[in-house]
Design a protein around this motif. Structure first.
Motif, PDB file in Angstrom:
ATOM      1  N   ILE A 134      -2.711  -4.151  15.437  1.00 38.18           N
ATOM      2  CA  ILE A 134      -1.617  -3.215  15.675  1.00 38.18           C
ATOM      3  C   ILE A 134      -2.034  -2.263  16.787  1.00 38.18           C
ATOM      4  CG2 ILE A 134      -0.220  -1.394  14.604  1.00 38.18           C
ATOM      5  CD1 ILE A 134      -0.799  -2.807  11.900  1.00 38.18           C
ATOM      6  N   THR A 135      -1.136  -1.963  17.713  1.00 31.43           N
ATOM      7  CA  THR A 135      -1.496  -1.098  18.836  1.00 31.43           C
ATOM      8  C   THR A 135      -1.958   0.270  18.341  1.00 31.43           C
ATOM      9  OG1 THR A 135       0.723  -0.176  19.111  1.00 31.43           O
ATOM     10  CG2 THR A 135       0.238  -2.250  20.271  1.00 31.43           C
ATOM     11  N   THR A 136      -2.752   0.928  19.154  1.00 27.83           N
ATOM     12  CA  THR A 136      -3.286   2.243  18.797  1.00 27.83           C
ATOM     13  C   THR A 136      -2.166   3.234  18.513  1.00 27.83           C
ATOM     14  OG1 THR A 136      -5.245   1.852  20.157  1.00 27.83           O
ATOM     15  CG2 THR A 136      -4.745   4.134  19.582  1.00 27.83           C
ATOM     16  N   ALA A 137      -1.129   3.204  19.357  1.00 33.12           N
ATOM     17  CA  ALA A 137      -0.021   4.153  19.179  1.00 33.12           C
ATOM     18  C   ALA A 137       0.710   3.914  17.864  1.00 33.12           C
ATOM     19  CB  ALA A 137       0.949   4.039  20.352  1.00 33.12           C
ATOM     20  N   ARG A 138       0.992   2.643  17.540  1.00 33.69           N
ATOM     21  CA  ARG A 138       1.725   2.368  16.299  1.00 33.69           C
ATOM     22  C   ARG A 138       0.862   2.627  15.073  1.00 33.69           C
ATOM     23  NH1 ARG A 138       3.762  -2.030  19.441  1.00 33.69           N
ATOM     24  NH2 ARG A 138       5.730  -1.360  20.348  1.00 33.69           N
ATOM     25  N   ALA A 139      -0.424   2.368  15.182  1.00 34.91           N
ATOM     26  CA  ALA A 139      -1.329   2.673  14.068  1.00 34.91           C
ATOM     27  C   ALA A 139      -1.315   4.176  13.787  1.00 34.91           C
ATOM     28  CB  ALA A 139      -2.737   2.195  14.391  1.00 34.91           C
ATOM     29  N   ALA A 140      -1.332   4.980  14.852  1.00 32.85           N
ATOM     30  CA  ALA A 140      -1.285   6.432  14.688  1.00 32.85           C
ATOM     31  C   ALA A 140       0.046   6.865  14.083  1.00 32.85           C
ATOM     32  CB  ALA A 140      -1.504   7.116  16.033  1.00 32.85           C
ATOM     33  N   PRO A 182       0.822  -1.221   0.000  1.00 28.10           N
ATOM     34  CA  PRO A 182       0.000   0.000   0.000  1.00 28.10           C
ATOM     35  C   PRO A 182       0.851   1.262   0.000  1.00 28.10           C
ATOM     36  CG  PRO A 182      -0.124  -1.136   2.126  1.00 28.10           C
ATOM     37  CD  PRO A 182       0.548  -2.061   1.177  1.00 28.10           C
ATOM     38  N   THR A 183       0.347   2.287  -0.654  1.00 24.95           N
ATOM     39  CA  THR A 183       1.056   3.560  -0.750  1.00 24.95           C
ATOM     40  C   THR A 183       0.789   4.398   0.497  1.00 24.95           C
ATOM     41  OG1 THR A 183      -0.820   4.653  -1.799  1.00 24.95           O
ATOM     42  CG2 THR A 183       0.760   3.535  -3.254  1.00 24.95           C
ATOM     43  N   ALA A 184       1.540   5.494   0.617  1.00 23.41           N
ATOM     44  CA  ALA A 184       1.318   6.411   1.729  1.00 23.41           C
ATOM     45  C   ALA A 184      -0.109   6.968   1.686  1.00 23.41           C
ATOM     46  CB  ALA A 184       2.335   7.546   1.677  1.00 23.41           C
ATOM     47  N   ALA A 185      -0.607   7.262   0.491  1.00 20.07           N
ATOM     48  CA  ALA A 185      -1.971   7.786   0.379  1.00 20.07           C
ATOM     49  C   ALA A 185      -2.994   6.762   0.867  1.00 20.07           C
ATOM     50  CB  ALA A 185      -2.254   8.173  -1.072  1.00 20.07           C
ATOM     51  N   GLN A 186      -2.749   5.487   0.629  1.00 19.21           N
ATOM     52  CA  GLN A 186      -3.677   4.449   1.070  1.00 19.21           C
ATOM     53  C   GLN A 186      -3.664   4.251   2.581  1.00 19.21           C
ATOM     54  OE1 GLN A 186      -2.002   1.558  -1.758  1.00 19.21           O
ATOM     55  NE2 GLN A 186      -4.078   1.142  -2.478  1.00 19.21           N
ATOM     56  N   LEU A 187      -2.518   4.472   3.219  1.00 16.38           N
ATOM     57  CA  LEU A 187      -2.411   4.215   4.654  1.00 16.38           C
ATOM     58  C   LEU A 187      -2.614   5.458   5.512  1.00 16.38           C
ATOM     59  CD1 LEU A 187       0.503   1.622   5.013  1.00 16.38           C
ATOM     60  CD2 LEU A 187      -1.973   1.235   4.845  1.00 16.38           C
ATOM     61  N   ALA A 188      -2.630   6.635   4.910  1.00 13.02           N
ATOM     62  CA  ALA A 188      -2.762   7.867   5.693  1.00 13.02           C
ATOM     63  C   ALA A 188      -4.065   7.911   6.485  1.00 13.02           C
ATOM     64  CB  ALA A 188      -2.650   9.091   4.781  1.00 13.02           C
ATOM     65  N   GLU A 189      -5.111   7.306   5.958  1.00 16.92           N
ATOM     66  CA  GLU A 189      -6.401   7.300   6.645  1.00 16.92           C
ATOM     67  C   GLU A 189      -6.876   5.882   6.965  1.00 16.92           C
ATOM     68  OE1 GLU A 189      -7.848   9.993   7.636  1.00 16.92           O
ATOM     69  OE2 GLU A 189      -6.501  11.406   6.629  1.00 16.92           O
ATOM     70  N   ALA A 190      -6.026   4.902   6.797  1.00 14.34           N
ATOM     71  CA  ALA A 190      -6.442   3.504   6.952  1.00 14.34           C
ATOM     72  C   ALA A 190      -6.588   3.115   8.423  1.00 14.34           C
ATOM     73  CB  ALA A 190      -5.414   2.593   6.280  1.00 14.34           C
ATOM     74  N   ASP A 191      -7.523   2.221   8.682  1.00 13.82           N
ATOM     75  CA  ASP A 191      -7.750   1.716  10.036  1.00 13.82           C
ATOM     76  C   ASP A 191      -6.843   0.504  10.264  1.00 13.82           C
ATOM     77  OD1 ASP A 191      -8.700   1.118  12.535  1.00 13.82           O
ATOM     78  OD2 ASP A 191     -10.586   0.220  11.839  1.00 13.82           O
ATOM     79  N   GLN A 195       1.202  10.561   6.218  1.00  5.51           N
ATOM     80  CA  GLN A 195       0.790  11.940   5.932  1.00  5.51           C
ATOM     81  C   GLN A 195       2.000  12.854   5.803  1.00  5.51           C
ATOM     82  OE1 GLN A 195      -2.530  12.824   5.301  1.00  5.51           O
ATOM     83  NE2 GLN A 195      -1.371  14.547   4.453  1.00  5.51           N
ATOM     84  N   ALA A 196       3.003  12.668   6.657  1.00  4.40           N
ATOM     85  CA  ALA A 196       4.212  13.495   6.575  1.00  4.40           C
ATOM     86  C   ALA A 196       4.927  13.291   5.246  1.00  4.40           C
ATOM     87  CB  ALA A 196       5.144  13.161   7.740  1.00  4.40           C
ATOM     88  N   LEU A 197       4.920  12.053   4.746  1.00  2.00           N
ATOM     89  CA  LEU A 197       5.523  11.771   3.442  1.00  2.00           C
ATOM     90  C   LEU A 197       4.748  12.466   2.331  1.00  2.00           C
ATOM     91  CD1 LEU A 197       7.915  10.043   2.398  1.00  2.00           C
ATOM     92  CD2 LEU A 197       6.270   8.211   1.979  1.00  2.00           C
ATOM     93  N   LEU A 198       3.421  12.420   2.415  1.00  2.00           N
ATOM     94  CA  LEU A 198       2.584  13.095   1.415  1.00  2.00           C
ATOM     95  C   LEU A 198       2.765  14.605   1.460  1.00  2.00           C
ATOM     96  CD1 LEU A 198      -0.726  11.058   1.877  1.00  2.00           C
ATOM     97  CD2 LEU A 198       0.877  10.893  -0.030  1.00  2.00           C
ATOM     98  N   ASP A 199       2.996  15.142   2.679  1.00  2.00           N
ATOM     99  CA  ASP A 199       3.169  16.592   2.840  1.00  2.00           C
ATOM    100  C   ASP A 199       4.569  17.067   2.454  1.00  2.00           C
ATOM    101  OD1 ASP A 199       0.601  16.630   3.811  1.00  2.00           O
ATOM    102  OD2 ASP A 199       1.188  16.719   5.930  1.00  2.00           O
ATOM    103  N   GLY A 200       5.494  16.137   2.257  1.00  2.00           N
ATOM    104  CA  GLY A 200       6.867  16.502   1.919  1.00  2.00           C
ATOM    105  C   GLY A 200       7.724  16.870   3.106  1.00  2.00           C
ATOM    106  N   ARG A 201       7.262  16.586   4.322  1.00  2.00           N
ATOM    107  CA  ARG A 201       8.067  16.883   5.514  1.00  2.00           C
ATOM    108  C   ARG A 201       9.207  15.885   5.689  1.00  2.00           C
ATOM    109  NH1 ARG A 201       4.180  16.347  10.036  1.00  2.00           N
ATOM    110  NH2 ARG A 201       2.651  15.570   8.521  1.00  2.00           N
ATOM    111  N   ILE A 202       9.060  14.713   5.124  1.00  2.00           N
ATOM    112  CA  ILE A 202      10.091  13.681   5.152  1.00  2.00           C
ATOM    113  C   ILE A 202      10.204  13.073   3.759  1.00  2.00           C
ATOM    114  CG2 ILE A 202       9.910  13.081   7.607  1.00  2.00           C
ATOM    115  CD1 ILE A 202       7.957  10.862   6.792  1.00  2.00           C
ATOM    116  N   ASP A 203      11.315  12.431   3.486  1.00  2.00           N
ATOM    117  CA  ASP A 203      11.487  11.756   2.199  1.00  2.00           C
ATOM    118  C   ASP A 203      12.618  10.743   2.344  1.00  2.00           C
ATOM    119  OD1 ASP A 203      14.151  12.959   1.280  1.00  2.00           O
ATOM    120  OD2 ASP A 203      12.956  14.779   1.554  1.00  2.00           O
TER     121      ASP A 203
END
Length: 254
Positions: free
Chosen positions: A153-159, A138-147, A166-174
């Motif tokens: 997976i623990t709540t913290a790691r899912a978040a 799955p891509t970053a776009a697919q997992l940015a809002e995925a449950d 989302q940070a990858l999509l925003d360009g904050r990381i690469d």
């Protein structure tokens, strides 16, 4: 899909997927054999370049061995396993998700969780070339809002996974391989749920950075201790100063 002698994967357009297999050459060849299928000619160089980095084919084993040869901890290991390479990953985001899933759990548990992520959120390909190659990661776009928490997976790691996506999509990381290690780590540890261990692990596997060093790793701290008791993280960092700029290779040896 990995077996005793080869690594294979599917990638590209799910409607017309490409796939590849990298296999061990004959024992006297000192080479890898690459098969590619469905890759447009204009993209072949990019695929080969990516794989050369992934399998660390441009390493300088003699220079690395020379740096470690006189070290009390690494010297014997270099003699036992000469030519050690730094295996990387095909895709940085895949490595990031796998690293987060692997925080404070066993390798087997992390592998199970990663397989669940692909099975639930991966994109099916039109025709699987072989068993185990039926979906794209799955891509970053697919997992940015995925449950992803629904997969055990623990709540913290899912978040954290959603935040990284989302940070990858925003360009904050690469995952540009040419970026400085310190800058990469600084950007990643600014994200919730990402510590220095995870950032250095991703630099080692995702960027193939030769000096990445997850100093907090318990196995490393035990392996580097003269008496078998684990070094502290700070002591591990100080000990590893002598191994620069090849600390990631020290990780492999330890």
């Amino acid at each position: 899909a990995v077996d005793e002698t080869s690594y294979a994967r599917v990638f590209g357009d799910p409607a017309a997927p490409s796939w590849l297999r990298v296999s061990a050459g004959a024992p006297d060849e000192h080479a890898l054999r690459l098969e590619v299928h469905g890759v447009p000619p204009g993209e072949l160089l990019g695929v080969v370049t990516r794989l050369r980095r992934m399998f660390d084919l441009d390493a300088a084993p003699q220079a690395i061995a020379a740096a470690f040869r006189r070290d009390a901890v690494l010297g014997p290991r270099v003699r036992r396993h000469p030519g050690q390479r730094l295996p990387g990953g095909w895709d940085g985001f895949e490595i990031a998700v796998r690293a987060i899933l692997g925080q404070q759990v066993s390798v087997a548990a992390a592998r199970t969780l990663a397989a669940r992520v692909v099975e639930r959120f991966g994109t099916p390909v039109a025709e699987a070339p072989q068993a185990g190659l039926a979906k794209l990661f799955p891509t970053a776009a697919q997992l940015a809002e995925a449950d992803v928490g629904a997969l055990g997976i623990t709540t913290a790691r899912a978040a954290t996974i959603r935040g990284v996506a989302q940070a990858l999509l925003d360009g904050r990381i690469d995952f540009r391989p040419e970026q400085p290690l310190d800058a990469f780590v600084e950007r990643w540890v600014a994200l919730p749920g990402i510590g220095a261990w995870t950032a250095h692990y991703m630099a080692m596997r995702g960027l193939s950075h030769p000096d990445a060093f997850p100093a907090a790793d318990l196995i490393l701290r035990r392996a580097a201790a003269p008496g078998g008791d684990a070094l502290s993280t700070r002591a591990m960092e100080q000990r590893a100063e002598a191994w620069r700029p090849w600390r990631a290779y020290a990780v492999m040896h330890l």
